[in-house]
Design a protein around this motif. Sequence first.
Motif, PDB file in Angstrom:
ATOM      1  N   ILE B  38      -2.437   2.440  -8.402  1.00  0.00           N
ATOM      2  CA  ILE B  38      -2.371   2.278  -9.847  1.00  0.00           C
ATOM      3  C   ILE B  38      -0.932   1.938 -10.214  1.00  0.00           C
ATOM      4  CG2 ILE B  38      -2.596   3.504 -12.048  1.00  0.00           C
ATOM      5  CD1 ILE B  38      -4.866   5.117 -10.731  1.00  0.00           C
ATOM      6  N   LEU B  39      -0.760   1.074 -11.183  1.00  0.00           N
ATOM      7  CA  LEU B  39       0.567   0.581 -11.551  1.00  0.00           C
ATOM      8  C   LEU B  39       1.547   1.733 -11.764  1.00  0.00           C
ATOM      9  CD1 LEU B  39       2.081  -2.056 -12.139  1.00  0.00           C
ATOM     10  CD2 LEU B  39       1.541  -1.714 -14.555  1.00  0.00           C
ATOM     11  N   GLY B  40       2.642   1.683 -11.018  1.00  0.00           N
ATOM     12  CA  GLY B  40       3.677   2.704 -11.166  1.00  0.00           C
ATOM     13  C   GLY B  40       3.422   3.993 -10.407  1.00  0.00           C
ATOM     14  N   GLN B  41       2.327   4.038  -9.653  1.00  0.00           N
ATOM     15  CA  GLN B  41       2.001   5.266  -8.923  1.00  0.00           C
ATOM     16  C   GLN B  41       1.977   5.020  -7.414  1.00  0.00           C
ATOM     17  OE1 GLN B  41      -1.363   7.469 -10.472  1.00  0.00           O
ATOM     18  NE2 GLN B  41      -0.953   6.826 -12.590  1.00  0.00           N
ATOM     19  N   LYS B  42       1.705   6.090  -6.679  1.00  0.00           N
ATOM     20  CA  LYS B  42       1.689   6.012  -5.219  1.00  0.00           C
ATOM     21  C   LYS B  42       0.490   5.213  -4.733  1.00  0.00           C
ATOM     22  CE  LYS B  42       3.754  10.522  -4.202  1.00  0.00           C
ATOM     23  NZ  LYS B  42       3.634  11.729  -3.352  1.00  0.00           N
ATOM     24  N   VAL B  43       0.626   4.705  -3.521  1.00  0.00           N
ATOM     25  CA  VAL B  43      -0.529   4.154  -2.825  1.00  0.00           C
ATOM     26  C   VAL B  43      -1.388   5.339  -2.378  1.00  0.00           C
ATOM     27  CG1 VAL B  43      -1.291   2.827  -0.828  1.00  0.00           C
ATOM     28  CG2 VAL B  43       0.810   2.174  -2.031  1.00  0.00           C
ATOM     29  N   GLU B  44      -2.680   5.281  -2.727  1.00  0.00           N
ATOM     30  CA  GLU B  44      -3.572   6.429  -2.450  1.00  0.00           C
ATOM     31  C   GLU B  44      -4.699   5.995  -1.525  1.00  0.00           C
ATOM     32  OE1 GLU B  44      -4.167   8.802  -6.492  1.00  0.00           O
ATOM     33  OE2 GLU B  44      -4.546   6.656  -6.755  1.00  0.00           O
ATOM     34  N   PHE B  45      -5.016   6.839  -0.581  1.00  0.00           N
ATOM     35  CA  PHE B  45      -6.132   6.618   0.330  1.00  0.00           C
ATOM     36  C   PHE B  45      -7.454   6.792  -0.403  1.00  0.00           C
ATOM     37  CE2 PHE B  45      -8.604   6.800   4.124  1.00  0.00           C
ATOM     38  CZ  PHE B  45      -9.478   7.873   3.999  1.00  0.00           C
ATOM     39  N   LEU B  46      -8.382   5.883  -0.157  1.00  0.00           N
ATOM     40  CA  LEU B  46      -9.725   6.017  -0.709  1.00  0.00           C
ATOM     41  C   LEU B  46     -10.730   6.411   0.380  1.00  0.00           C
ATOM     42  CD1 LEU B  46     -10.038   2.902  -3.060  1.00  0.00           C
ATOM     43  CD2 LEU B  46      -9.658   5.277  -3.707  1.00  0.00           C
ATOM     44  N   VAL B  47     -10.787   5.600   1.435  1.00  0.00           N
ATOM     45  CA  VAL B  47     -11.853   5.796   2.411  1.00  0.00           C
ATOM     46  C   VAL B  47     -11.479   5.128   3.726  1.00  0.00           C
ATOM     47  CG1 VAL B  47     -13.072   3.686   1.719  1.00  0.00           C
ATOM     48  CG2 VAL B  47     -14.379   5.591   2.690  1.00  0.00           C
ATOM     49  N   SER B  48     -11.975   5.703   4.822  1.00  0.00           N
ATOM     50  CA  SER B  48     -11.866   5.060   6.118  1.00  0.00           C
ATOM     51  C   SER B  48     -13.272   4.905   6.706  1.00  0.00           C
ATOM     52  CB  SER B  48     -10.966   5.856   7.066  1.00  0.00           C
ATOM     53  OG  SER B  48     -11.446   7.176   7.235  1.00  0.00           O
ATOM     54  N   PHE B  49     -13.415   3.932   7.570  1.00  0.00           N
ATOM     55  CA  PHE B  49     -14.741   3.510   8.028  1.00  0.00           C
ATOM     56  C   PHE B  49     -14.642   3.147   9.491  1.00  0.00           C
ATOM     57  CE2 PHE B  49     -18.864   1.973   6.590  1.00  0.00           C
ATOM     58  CZ  PHE B  49     -19.205   0.946   7.444  1.00  0.00           C
ATOM     59  N   TYR B  50     -15.577   3.683  10.275  1.00  0.00           N
ATOM     60  CA  TYR B  50     -15.582   3.414  11.723  1.00  0.00           C
ATOM     61  C   TYR B  50     -17.000   3.475  12.231  1.00  0.00           C
ATOM     62  CZ  TYR B  50     -15.001   4.298  16.711  1.00  0.00           C
ATOM     63  OH  TYR B  50     -15.093   4.235  18.079  1.00  0.00           O
ATOM     64  N   ASN B  51     -17.355   2.548  13.064  1.00  0.00           N
ATOM     65  CA  ASN B  51     -18.672   2.552  13.694  1.00  0.00           C
ATOM     66  C   ASN B  51     -19.786   2.592  12.650  1.00  0.00           C
ATOM     67  OD1 ASN B  51     -20.283   2.486  15.996  1.00  0.00           O
ATOM     68  ND2 ASN B  51     -20.398   4.715  16.133  1.00  0.00           N
ATOM     69  N   ASN B  52     -19.586   1.812  11.594  1.00  0.00           N
ATOM     70  CA  ASN B  52     -20.568   1.676  10.517  1.00  0.00           C
ATOM     71  C   ASN B  52     -20.810   2.947   9.715  1.00  0.00           C
ATOM     72  OD1 ASN B  52     -21.260  -1.076  10.488  1.00  0.00           O
ATOM     73  ND2 ASN B  52     -22.451  -0.788  12.363  1.00  0.00           N
ATOM     74  N   GLU B  53     -19.813   3.823   9.729  1.00  0.00           N
ATOM     75  CA  GLU B  53     -19.938   5.047   8.947  1.00  0.00           C
ATOM     76  C   GLU B  53     -18.611   5.361   8.277  1.00  0.00           C
ATOM     77  OE1 GLU B  53     -23.069   7.763  11.536  1.00  0.00           O
ATOM     78  OE2 GLU B  53     -20.922   8.191  11.612  1.00  0.00           O
ATOM     79  N   ILE B  54     -18.681   6.057   7.159  1.00  0.00           N
ATOM     80  CA  ILE B  54     -17.470   6.582   6.553  1.00  0.00           C
ATOM     81  C   ILE B  54     -16.971   7.722   7.427  1.00  0.00           C
ATOM     82  CG2 ILE B  54     -16.576   7.912   4.602  1.00  0.00           C
ATOM     83  CD1 ILE B  54     -18.422   6.302   2.786  1.00  0.00           C
ATOM     84  N   SER B  55     -15.693   7.641   7.841  1.00  0.00           N
ATOM     85  CA  SER B  55     -15.159   8.727   8.651  1.00  0.00           C
ATOM     86  C   SER B  55     -14.376   9.723   7.801  1.00  0.00           C
ATOM     87  CB  SER B  55     -14.296   8.219   9.805  1.00  0.00           C
ATOM     88  OG  SER B  55     -13.568   7.090   9.462  1.00  0.00           O
ATOM     89  N   GLU B  56     -13.799   9.271   6.724  1.00  0.00           N
ATOM     90  CA  GLU B  56     -13.115  10.174   5.819  1.00  0.00           C
ATOM     91  C   GLU B  56     -13.062   9.532   4.435  1.00  0.00           C
ATOM     92  OE1 GLU B  56      -9.196  11.309   7.095  1.00  0.00           O
ATOM     93  OE2 GLU B  56      -8.952  12.764   5.468  1.00  0.00           O
ATOM     94  N   LYS B  57     -13.123  10.351   3.400  1.00  0.00           N
ATOM     95  CA  LYS B  57     -12.971   9.827   2.045  1.00  0.00           C
ATOM     96  C   LYS B  57     -12.183  10.824   1.208  1.00  0.00           C
ATOM     97  CE  LYS B  57     -17.499  11.525   0.516  1.00  0.00           C
ATOM     98  NZ  LYS B  57     -18.797  11.148  -0.100  1.00  0.00           N
ATOM     99  N   SER B  58     -11.521  10.304   0.195  1.00  0.00           N
ATOM    100  CA  SER B  58     -10.723  11.162  -0.670  1.00  0.00           C
ATOM    101  C   SER B  58     -11.564  11.605  -1.867  1.00  0.00           C
ATOM    102  CB  SER B  58      -9.485  10.408  -1.148  1.00  0.00           C
ATOM    103  OG  SER B  58      -9.846   9.404  -2.081  1.00  0.00           O
ATOM    104  N   GLU B  59     -10.949  12.482  -2.653  1.00  0.00           N
ATOM    105  CA  GLU B  59     -11.621  12.964  -3.881  1.00  0.00           C
ATOM    106  C   GLU B  59     -11.882  11.828  -4.859  1.00  0.00           C
ATOM    107  OE1 GLU B  59      -9.373  17.322  -3.936  1.00  0.00           O
ATOM    108  OE2 GLU B  59      -8.832  15.755  -5.356  1.00  0.00           O
ATOM    109  N   ILE B  60     -11.046  10.808  -4.780  1.00  0.00           N
ATOM    110  CA  ILE B  60     -11.205   9.665  -5.695  1.00  0.00           C
ATOM    111  C   ILE B  60     -12.508   8.928  -5.395  1.00  0.00           C
ATOM    112  CG2 ILE B  60     -10.174   7.488  -6.442  1.00  0.00           C
ATOM    113  CD1 ILE B  60      -7.517   8.545  -5.235  1.00  0.00           C
ATOM    114  N   PHE B  61     -12.880   8.894  -4.166  1.00  0.00           N
ATOM    115  CA  PHE B  61     -14.031   8.106  -3.695  1.00  0.00           C
ATOM    116  C   PHE B  61     -15.310   8.850  -4.035  1.00  0.00           C
ATOM    117  CE2 PHE B  61     -15.286   4.471  -1.197  1.00  0.00           C
ATOM    118  CZ  PHE B  61     -16.540   4.806  -0.711  1.00  0.00           C
ATOM    119  N   ASP B  62     -15.707   8.760  -5.301  1.00  0.00           N
ATOM    120  CA  ASP B  62     -16.912   9.469  -5.731  1.00  0.00           C
ATOM    121  C   ASP B  62     -18.127   8.540  -5.638  1.00  0.00           C
ATOM    122  OD1 ASP B  62     -15.895   9.247  -9.234  1.00  0.00           O
ATOM    123  OD2 ASP B  62     -16.801   7.764  -7.911  1.00  0.00           O
ATOM    124  N   ASP B  63     -19.215   8.961  -6.261  1.00  0.00           N
ATOM    125  CA  ASP B  63     -20.478   8.222  -6.132  1.00  0.00           C
ATOM    126  C   ASP B  63     -20.419   6.816  -6.732  1.00  0.00           C
ATOM    127  OD1 ASP B  63     -22.569  11.166  -6.630  1.00  0.00           O
ATOM    128  OD2 ASP B  63     -21.502  10.384  -4.883  1.00  0.00           O
TER     129      ASP B  63
END
Lengths: 116, 113
Positions: B38-63
């Motif tokens: 977001i403008l003026g803010q940190k780079v934030e992790f949303l989600v990582s993906f491996y082997n056709n699956e989400i391996s990790e997601k942040s609180e931001i990554f909602d439904d």
Amino acid sequence: AQSVTQLGSHVSVSEGALVLLRCNYSSSVPPYLFWYVQYPNQGLQLLLKYTSAATLVKGINDFEAEFKKSETSFHLTKPSAHMSDAAEYFCAVSGPIKAAGNKLTFGGGTRVLVKP
Amino acid sequence: EPEVTQTPSHQVTQMGQEVILRCVPISNHLYFYWYRQILGQKVEFLVSFYNNEISEKSEIFDDQFSVERPDGSNFTLKIRSTKLEDSAMYFCASSDWDSDTQYFGPGTRLTVL
């Protein structure tokens, strides 16, 4: 949780002067550490990384960084600034377990201005 | 040198609309990521993906968010019903199976009106 703090959101240096950008991290175990650079309107480019080999790490464009476990720091330096170094610099940490696929946690970034 | 590409470079949408951001990771990489800034803010992790699956997601990554690798080359981020606060630069990244180094694309600037 891991975190990264970059001291100084803006740094102004004269061309030819030393560039010093500060990064401190918090992590329960020695992490992987990275410096990325973002030039205007571009993506993030890796400058260098620390992955538990030598504590002094050399990167592209004469940048280097030193990992100091006792200070939990990973400061970035360049002996002589060039006009083309004007950019935003991000320190990042991954882990805590050292493995591929870990997310990166970024600091707030430091914008470098180089004066002629 | 191989690189991560992203399209479009800039997307403008109306609040409540669905958007799909597209990424082509480096061809032999196996891990894929989305981050946002977001403008003026940190780079934030949303989600990582491996082997056709989400391996990790942040609180931001909602439904509202989803990721997909629809074929052998693309990696997409979908936002179902955009909100004003989704306005940000979205970065895709990829890494190899045995490497900690993530390679970033140039980003997609999403503007929600």
